[in-house]
Design an enzyme around this catalytic site. Structure first.
Site, PDB file in Angstrom:
ATOM      1  N   LEU A 149      32.791  46.261  37.164  1.00  0.00           N
ATOM      2  CA  LEU A 149      32.714  45.517  38.456  1.00  0.00           C
ATOM      3  C   LEU A 149      32.351  44.045  38.161  1.00  0.00           C
ATOM      4  O   LEU A 149      30.981  43.961  38.425  1.00  0.00           O
ATOM      5  CB  LEU A 149      31.952  46.480  39.435  1.00  0.00           C
ATOM      6  N   HIS A 150      33.079  43.162  37.911  1.00  0.00           N
ATOM      7  CA  HIS A 150      32.704  41.881  37.442  1.00  0.00           C
ATOM      8  C   HIS A 150      31.791  41.078  38.335  1.00  0.00           C
ATOM      9  O   HIS A 150      30.862  40.753  38.505  1.00  0.00           O
ATOM     10  CB  HIS A 150      33.903  41.157  36.852  1.00  0.00           C
ATOM     11  N   ASP A 151      32.849  40.556  39.553  1.00  0.00           N
ATOM     12  CA  ASP A 151      32.293  39.538  40.183  1.00  0.00           C
ATOM     13  C   ASP A 151      31.194  40.104  41.131  1.00  0.00           C
ATOM     14  O   ASP A 151      30.222  39.405  41.847  1.00  0.00           O
ATOM     15  CB  ASP A 151      33.386  39.240  41.182  1.00  0.00           C
TER      16      ASP A 151
END
Ligand code: RIB
Ligand code: CA
Length: 314
Positions: free
Chosen positions: A242-244
């Protein structure tokens, strides 16, 4: 409590959508000065539409959304429809937003806001290609010392690339902008794939959002389910990084993360490795550090913090 005053620069994008909902839910801790959109996951029209859709999901038509750069500084635009779908938010309930796009260009919004607000009070949180930030710094170098901090999602080193073997998507799309921002002398925190790959969705974490007693929690859960379909296939693992949202979690609670002040340089010329981050983790280059490079996260605490924020949404 003193609120963090933030400009969120984004290319929604399914994980951008989760990050923006997360940020909007943290209304008591973050004052959102505006959303600047940049071409990345999908084109500028789509990301500018998507950002307004997300704000309307959260019943936040008061948020100012600006369209920014339609392409990188030098390279041609590379998008990621294969990950986020043609709309940029595959699987999401789409509608035509009623809130208007602001007339000003996102770069001018960033410049004007930084010149107007007291120096050292505005944090930039870019979670897409860094084109808007670099353009603002090129057009108005005087804003650099006025920026409190840049907390960005981008780059990779130990984890390898996700769009090429060498590069992470945001830095690959606009390596020149990334190098420009990293050399602007601004306090900067990088949340690269090295940490976002340790913050993956899971059935339990998605269920925690799905069970929230509101509309946006289950909506966020459905976005996560759509987002993870690509990475599960690609990485062969259950759950997607879950990058951002990692960048938003850092804004809210830096203690959830660990990293090291290092020198980071971005490859801008080699066709094979453009966007690659040369991270001087062991201090061998003699080059000055220019980033707090984050590699560890308390993922359970981060997801709990996200659910805690999202419960404040409609
Ligand atoms: O590499 C991950 C990054 O690229 C995220 O910001 C995602 O939204 C895409 O923009
Ligand atoms: Ca993004």
């Amino acid at each position: 409590m003193h609120k963090l005053r933030v400009i969120f620069d984004t290319d929604p994008g399914l994980d951008d959508a989760i990050a923006l909902l997360f940020l909007l839910g943290a209304r008591d801790e973050i004052e959102l000065l505006g959303v600047s959109c940049v071409a990345g996951n999908v084109g500028i029209e789509a990301v500018s539409r998507n950002a307004r859709i997300i704000c309307e999901w959260a019943d936040r038509r008061d948020v100012e959304v600006y369209a920014g750069a339609a392409r990188p500084l030098v390279r041609h635009l590379v998008t990621a429809e294969h990950v986020h779908g043609k709309t940029g938010m595959e699987g999401a309930p789409m509608h035509t937003p009623s809130m208007a796009l602001q007339a000003a260009h996102a770069v001018d919004f960033i410049i004007d806001t930084l010149r107007r607000e007291p120096a050292g009070t505005v944090t930039l949180c870019p979670v897409g290609p860094l084109t808007n930030i670099a353009l603002a710094l090129l057009k108005a170098p005087d804003i650099a010392p006025r920026i409190r901090q840049i907390v960005l999602m981008g780059g990779a080193y130990f984890a390898g690339g996700n769009v090429t073997p060498a590069a992470e998507f945001n830095f690959y799309v606009d390596p020149h902008a990334a190098q420009q921002v990293l050399h602007a002398g601004i306090p900067l925190v990088m949340l690269p794939l090295d940490v976002t790959h340790k913050a993956c969705t899971s059935a339990r974490r998605v269920a925690a959002l799905a069970s929230l007693p509101n509309h946006c929690g289950p909506l966020a859960a459905s976005l996560l389910t759509s987002f993870e379909r690509h990475d599960v296939k690609k990485f062969g693992q259950i759950g997607a990084p879950l990058h951002d949202p990692c960048a938003v979690a850092y804004l809210l609670d830096p203690a959830l993360f660990q990293g090291r002040e290092v020198n980071v340089e971005v490859e801008t010329d080699s066709p094979l490795t453009q966007g690659h981050c040369s991270v001087d983790w062991w201090g061998t280059s003699g080059r000055a550090s220019n980033a707090l490079y984050i590699t560890e996260v308390d993922a359970d605490a981060m997801f709990a913090r996200m659910a805690q924020a999202m419960i404040n949404l409609p």
